[in-house]
Scaffold this active site. Structure first.
Site: not given
Ligand code: NAP
Length: 316
Positions: A137, A140-141
């Site tokens: 992701c 997200c990261d």
């Protein structure tokens, strides 16, 4: 009465675009609805930075925002939400039971809209370095890799879309694709090819992800030349396809060879009163627009099924 004691007209499993649209339509048909979601409203779309192809949003809309708006809309019409992980379902009898980490919920109908999750690549180092440079992701990261070098694996819409988002953070983004032709929609191909931070390595696969405490390098192989080499990277993002979230069904419903649920055009499964909608269903196009369409159809089908049941009961 607690939610666990209540018998809902409809239980919706999954709070992505399909499930929440089903909830909106069913609530407007005045069914009592409980949506069971384990993490975030919006499902997979909540982990997408920007949705550009959902009609009505010419400037695009954030995936997280779209998920929240869908939930708000469902709640506005009376749908209830439960945050819980589904463990198993009991589809025998007129009342369907859904066992979760928050107890069992009961419904006269069920819409399964549990979507998909990222498929693992299955190479050495992936499992060991998950969360330490191996991710599924970018939204997200991605920000952890400011000015770094990363590899994105895959040639589909997800890989290219997320590679483009990654260029906001990383200094260099390699797209590693196993064929000589990308699968993604043309507009994403054009953007990726035009982006100076992106280099596409065709006919190439990742053989190994290396690193002690975090990802340090990946071992690649060019399938045409049969040669292997290693490049130093800080992270690797895997976008090699999807797996349907159907484990909790324990093989109860008919599935395709890849595990997707089989329905007819009305989203009906082989079990009366049980429907499936969205990405978890066997279909040719997995997009928000097709998920919301499935959701609407499944809710109307559930409402019709309940009407027919009531009619039958009235004739007894
Ligand atoms: P996908 O379309 O299935 O693409 C997966 C990619 O990974 C393919 O390029 C595939 O290669 C590659 N791959 C699969 N297994 C591999 C392996 N073992 N080793 C190396 N490469 C491997 O998955 P996706 O990109 O996640 O998209 C899933 C669905 O969501 C699609 O329907 C897509 O259209 C949709 N989606 C849409 C959008 C959008 O509309 N903006 C954004 C994201 C996703 P091959 O090409 O050789 O098979």
């Amino acid at each position: 009465m607690t939610r666990q004691e209540k018998i809902y007209d409809l239980l919706v499993l999954g709070g992505g675009p399909a499930g929440l649209t089903a909830a909106i339509y069913a609530s407007r048909s005045r069914l009592t609805v409980l949506v069971v979601e384990q993490m975030l409203s919006g499902g997979q779309i909540a982990t997408t930075e920007k949705v550009e192809n959902y009609p009505g949003f010419p400037k695009g809309i954030g995936g997280m925002e779209l998920g929240q708006l869908l939930e708000e809309q469902a709640r506005n019409f009376g749908s209830e939400m439960a945050l819980a992980t589904i463990e198993k379902v009991d589809l025998d009898g007129e009342i369907k039971k859904v066992h979760t980490t928050d107890g069992a919920f009961q419904g006269r109908t069920l819409i399964i809209a549990t979507g998909t999750r990222s498929s693992p690549l299955g190479v050495p180092g992936e499992e060991e370095l998950k969360g330490r440079g191996v991710s599924y992701c970018v939204t997200c990261d991605g920000a952890f890799f400011q000015d770094g070098t990363v590899v994105i694996v895959g040639g589909g819409d997800s890989a290219l879309e997320e590679a483009l988002v990654m260029t906001k953070y990383a200094a260099k983004v390699y797209i590693v694709h196993r064929r000589n032709e990308l699968r993604a929609v043309r507009i994403l191909q054009e953007r990726a090819k035009a982006n100076p931070k992106i280099e596409i390595l065709y006919n190439t696969v990742v053989r190994k992800i290396n690193g002690k405490d975090s990802v340090e390098s990946v071992t690649l192989e060019n399938l045409e030349q049969n040669n292997g080499w290693e490049i130093e990277v800080n992270g690797i993002f895997l976008y090699v396809g999807l797996l349907p979230n159907t484990e909790f069904l324990n093989g109860v419903l008919t599935r395709s060879e890849n595990g997707y649920l089989i329905t007819n055009d009305n989203m009906e499964t082989a079990v009366p009163g049980v429907f499936a909608a969205g990405d978890v269903r066997k279909k040719t196009l997995r997009q928000v627009v097709t998920a919301v369409s499935d959701g609407a159809i499944s809710a109307i089908s559930a409402a019709k099924y309940l009407d027919q049941l009531t009619e039958k009961e009235g004739m007894k």
